[in-house]
Design an enzyme around this catalytic site. Structure first.
Site, PDB file in Angstrom:
ATOM      1  CB  CYS A   1      33.089 138.020  38.087  1.00 35.83           C
ATOM      2  SG  CYS A   1      34.831 137.936  38.527  1.00 35.83           S
TER       3      CYS A   1
ATOM      4  CB  CYS B   1      35.122 140.656  36.579  1.00 33.90           C
ATOM      5  SG  CYS B   1      35.446 138.924  36.220  1.00 33.90           S
TER       6      CYS B   1
END
Length: 191
Positions: free
Chosen positions: A69, A72
């Site tokens: 991600c 993230c």
């Protein structure tokens, strides 16, 4: 005389070239920062285990994340700084959505995008959720409120995120299936 001038000139050129190469190497090494994925992995390893945090009566910031991600990864540095500032007052917990162990939590908290942040009070009760890349100001306002047992000012805040679906679909309900012989059968079966 040309031979004498050319030797110092060559020596000077070699020294300039060597100095340029050394400086280039130093600049590259000095400006090179650890990758966000490495920071994310380090942050996850140093986070409080979920089982410990849920039982210790401290407020908690629970993050659902994945190594792939990009949002993230972008948040990793910000969260590391927040952990340093707030780690003495609340737990930072990270659950990797790619680990099947956390599937019940992924479903319980309806994770549909990551990073997803769940703010839990000292009794483990959710006080709010925010999703995606968020500015530090929003995170600190929510953490300050969580610590003070006040309503979170930025619940349901959304920033850039990575879409996620658990890939689970409930099957038809046993109550609507005429072939069902028992009401004790689960309402949904996970494929």
């Amino acid at each position: 005389m040309t031979a004498d001038n050319s030797l110092p000139s060559r020596l000077r050129n070699v020294l300039v070239l060597a100095a340029a190469l050394i400086l280039t190497l130093l600049v590259l090494l000095g400006s090179r920062q650890p990758s966000a994925a490495a920071s994310l992995a380090t942050l996850a390893q140093s986070s409080t285990p979920y089982e410990v945090a849920i039982a210790n009566d401290r407020p908690m910031l629970l993050e659902f994340y994945a190594d792939w991600c990009t949002s993230c990864q972008a948040m990793a540095g910000r969260l590391a700084a927040l952990k340093q500032d707030y780690g003495d007052r609340l737990d930072f917990v990270m659950l990797n959505i790619d680990n099947d162990k956390w599937l019940p939590e992924v479903l319980d908290y309806n994770v549909d995008g990551i990073p997803q942040f769940v703010y839990l009070d000292g009794q483990g009760q959710p006080q709010g959720i925010s999703i995606g890349e968020l500015p530090r100001s929003i995170l600190t306002a929510n953490l300050d409120a969580l610590i003070e047992s006040q309503p979170l000012p930025y619940t349901n805040a959304r920033g850039n995120l990575s879409e996620f679906s658990a890939g689970l679909q409930p099957s038809r309900s046993s109550q609507s299936d005429p072939r069902s012989h028992s009401s004790q059968v689960q309402d949904s079966v996970l494929d």
